[in-house]
Design a protein around this motif. Structure first.
Motif, mmCIF file in Angstrom:
data_model
loop_
_atom_site.group_PDB
_atom_site.id
_atom_site.type_symbol
_atom_site.label_atom_id
_atom_site.label_comp_id
_atom_site.label_asym_id
_atom_site.label_seq_id
_atom_site.Cartn_x
_atom_site.Cartn_y
_atom_site.Cartn_z
ATOM 1 N N UNK B 1 0.837 -1.198 0.000
ATOM 2 C CA UNK B 1 0.000 0.000 0.000
ATOM 3 C C UNK B 1 0.875 1.252 0.000
ATOM 4 N N UNK B 2 0.400 2.285 -0.589
ATOM 5 C CA UNK B 2 1.194 3.502 -0.615
ATOM 6 C C UNK B 2 1.057 4.244 0.706
ATOM 7 N N UNK B 4 1.289 7.798 3.247
ATOM 8 C CA UNK B 4 0.747 9.154 3.236
ATOM 9 C C UNK B 4 -0.762 9.192 3.114
ATOM 10 N N UNK B 5 -1.415 8.115 3.539
ATOM 11 C CA UNK B 5 -2.871 8.062 3.404
ATOM 12 C C UNK B 5 -3.539 9.159 4.226
ATOM 13 N N UNK B 6 -3.266 9.121 5.528
ATOM 14 C CA UNK B 6 -3.804 10.223 6.334
ATOM 15 C C UNK B 6 -2.629 10.840 7.066
ATOM 16 N N UNK B 9 -3.899 14.185 9.429
ATOM 17 C CA UNK B 9 -5.025 15.106 9.294
ATOM 18 C C UNK B 9 -6.207 14.673 10.148
ATOM 19 N N UNK B 10 -6.277 13.364 10.457
ATOM 20 C CA UNK B 10 -7.495 12.874 11.079
ATOM 21 C C UNK B 10 -7.293 12.439 12.513
ATOM 22 N N UNK B 12 -5.714 14.456 15.185
ATOM 23 C CA UNK B 12 -5.425 15.407 16.253
ATOM 24 C C UNK B 12 -6.674 15.823 17.037
ATOM 25 N N UNK B 13 -7.841 15.732 16.432
ATOM 26 C CA UNK B 13 -9.020 16.309 17.043
ATOM 27 C C UNK B 13 -9.968 15.226 17.555
ATOM 28 N N UNK B 14 -10.919 15.615 18.413
ATOM 29 C CA UNK B 14 -11.842 14.622 18.953
ATOM 30 C C UNK B 14 -12.696 13.998 17.854
ATOM 31 N N UNK B 15 -13.155 12.794 18.124
ATOM 32 C CA UNK B 15 -13.979 12.091 17.141
ATOM 33 C C UNK B 15 -15.445 12.145 17.494
ATOM 34 N N UNK B 113 -24.194 9.691 7.393
ATOM 35 C CA UNK B 113 -22.788 9.759 6.975
ATOM 36 C C UNK B 113 -21.933 10.225 8.158
#
Lengths: 305, 300
Positions: B1-2, B4-6, B9-10, B12-15, B113
């Protein structure tokens, strides 16, 4: 990264998506191309778990969408501009979505500014034009600053300026290393935006290749012949097995014969040629050629001359 | 798999969190005009009907014995809760709209979503709507009790504000209004269309009791009334009655179509208020569970 394996969706007797497998890779814009009804929107709904696959599976960053801890931060999705309550203002719509993930108000203001909705943010969505609805849908998709962006027909209803804006935005986001998956039924739009194209027809993947490869699939299909003696030469070419159209008085567009053959025929018959050139196939031609047999409803019966 | 997928970016913040989902549903509820209108109509109906009844009942004729303390309190409760029946219709409409409005406009796809497991979003929606409706209805009924009180001493009724049973009955009325709204929300979840959801909810509250009432008078049997006692409207009517002294109340009992003269009283089932509350909660739970199963299974 989006990865589908043997993905199939049937609605009753109708198969919308038929055993497709593909990968959408980060760092580039992947176009998802196909005629209306080919199954593009269904595939996108399957990716974000709104529809349940009949068989097969699809993952985003390696997990099923429903298992993501923070779906909006990983995947931003514009399914259609109408996934909004018409009685709510654009701002409240975004605030409500942002609240589920603890996304701050500052980010809501940011995406409103980014999509140029400042002047209408406090208006109810029911009065929005199609273009404003698209901008709001894109704003919602960007809320979580996601690494994957799925946009179903994002330029639908946008003015030319908006189309260019979407193109630049998606190219920019892909440049940041994000995965961009963009659907359209317009080949020309794709040619200018995408790096890689997956062509879908009647629920199946017809082609999955870089833009250049898709374009190459269509080269050499026709030859332009310009001659002052077009009437006589047309008869010669037809006898030799060519199929002709006659777009201008001195121009013949020939298919079924290669340029060298046509040159030899001209020498034999002593016809003066002003031009003899293979026509480079456009992406549009490639697309038509690829999907010709897969279009579910032909308009009028004959699709191409 | 390549790689640098995330790129961070996803992470650091609350979910996604249930608290966030509750806040989201609260923003959704208060940002629609239909919500504000329904609550306004509900409260105005309560106050208006209460004042109307308080102003028009007549004092006992001279010579007849005055109402007992319980009889007076019961009449006051009747006045304060006269609007409950109408309020339940409003909350049923709003309860259905809260969910069917999302299906009708396509908003549900944005909702699911954001909350792909779906049930937390539905639960948050039901909680926010149920609690808000209870609070609005409770406040409306308390206001009605307070503004009607000054009219009552002229009618031989002295409201006793220290009587806890009055406020329990008022809270019961608010609970009935909120639970019926939740039942309509559950029905809306099942049918997914505003028209069908509102029709089904109002049919269950308005039409079915009338049919049973007709059956009761035609057949002269107890069973139609006994079924009616277990309907949402029949059970709900037990929640806001002042306990005891029902016979002395100045307005007739409502709901359920009980009281067929033909059926003997011994055959008729009468629910205690706690039983009625359980019956009503049962309706809500059944509707929401069926709706929840369907939501989980269906494509959105």
């Amino acid at each position: 990264m989006i990865e589908a394996v043997g993905l199939t969706k049937r609605y009753g007797a109708k198969t919308a998506v038929d055993d497709i497998s593909f990968q959408v890779k980060p760092g580039m814009v992947t176009g998802f191309l196909g005629p209306n009804g080919a199954g593009k929107s269904t595939t996108m709904r399957l990716i974000v778990g709104l529809d349940r696959p009949t068989s097969g599976s699809v993952t985003v960053n390696g997990s099923r969408y429903a298992e993501l801890k923070a779906p909006l931060r990983e995947v931003g999705v514009l399914l259609d501009a109408k996934a909004v309550h018409t009685g709510r203002t654009a701002e409240n719509h975004l605030l409500a979505l942002a609240a589920t993930h603890g996304i701050r108000r500052r980010r809501v203001d940011e995406v409103i500014a980014l999509t140029g909705l400042e002047s209408v943010a406090r208006r109810r969505v029911g009065g929005f034009s199609l273009g404003m609805g698209q901008r709001l849908g894109i704003a919602a998709a960007l809320l979580g600053d996601p690494s994957i962006l799925i946009l179903d027909e994002p330029v639908n209803g946008l003015d030319p300026e908006g189309v260019i804006w979407v193109r630049e935005l998606t190219r920019h986001l892909a440049g940041e290393g994000r995965t961009i998956f963009l659907s359209s039924h317009l080949m020309t739009e794709m040619a200018q935006t995408a790096d890689h194209i997956i062509v879908l027809g009647r629920g199946r993947v017809i082609a999955d290749a870089p833009v250049a490869t898709i374009e190459a699939m269509a080269t050499g299909t026709a030859v332009h012949v310009r001659t002052p003696d077009s009437e006589r030469f047309a008869a010669v070419l037809t006898r030799a097995g060519g199929t002709l159209t006659h777009p201008e008085p001195d121009l013949l567009e020939v298919t079924g014969l290669a340029a060298p053959q046509i040159g030899e025929l001209a020498a034999q018959e002593r016809v003066v040629l002003h031009e003899l050139s293979p026509v480079g196939g456009s992406l549009e031609d490639a697309y038509l050629a690829l999907t010709q047999d897969e279009v579910e409803y032909h308009a009028g019966g004959t699709a191409a001359a | 798999m390549s790689t640098g997928t995330s790129t961070g970016m996803s992470t650091r913040a609350p979910g996604l969190s249930f608290g966030g989902e509750l806040r989201s549903e609260w923003i959704k509820l208060r940002s629609l005009r239909s919500t504000l209108w329904c609550y306004l109509i509900m409260v105005l109906l309560m106050i208006g009907l209460g004042l109307l009844l308080a102003g028009t009942i007549s004092a006992p004729a001279s010579g007849t014995p005055a109402l007992s303390h319980d009889g007076q309190q019961s009449t006051w409760v009747r006045i304060a809760t006269l609007g409950v029946g109408f309020a339940t219709l409003v909350s049923a409409v709003l309860g259905a709209l809260v969910i069917t409005g999302e299906y009708g406009t396509g908003m549900i796809r944005s909702t699911f979503a954001a909350v792909p497991k779906r049930l937390p979003a539905i639960l948050a929606k039901a909680l926010v709507f149920g609690v808000t409706t209870f609070v609005v209805a409770f406040v409306g009924l308390v206001i009605t009790a307070l503004v009607s009180a000054p009219l009552l001493p002229d009618k031989g009724i002295t409201p006793d504000f220290g009587d806890g049973k009055v406020w329990v009955a008022v809270a019961g009325g608010a609970g009935y209004i909120a639970l019926l709204g939740l039942l309509a929300l559950g029905i809306g979840l099942i049918v997914r269309s505003s028209a069908a959801g509102i029709a089904a909810a109002l049919g269950l509250v308005l039409v079915v009791p009338i049919i049973l009432q007709i059956l009761a008078s035609v057949t002269r049997a107890a069973w139609p009334s006994n079924i009616a006692a277990f309907l949402p409207s029949g059970a709900g009517s037990k929640l806001y009655a002042y306990p005891g002294a029902a016979a002395e109340s100045l307005t007739p009992g409502r709901g359920g179509g009980a009281g067929s003269a033909a059926a003997s009283a011994a055959d008729l089932i009468t629910l205690d208020s706690w039983q009625a509350l359980l019956v009503l909660i049962g309706w809500v739970v059944v509707a929401l569970v069926i709706g929840g199963i369907l939501v989980k299974r269906r494509d959105a």
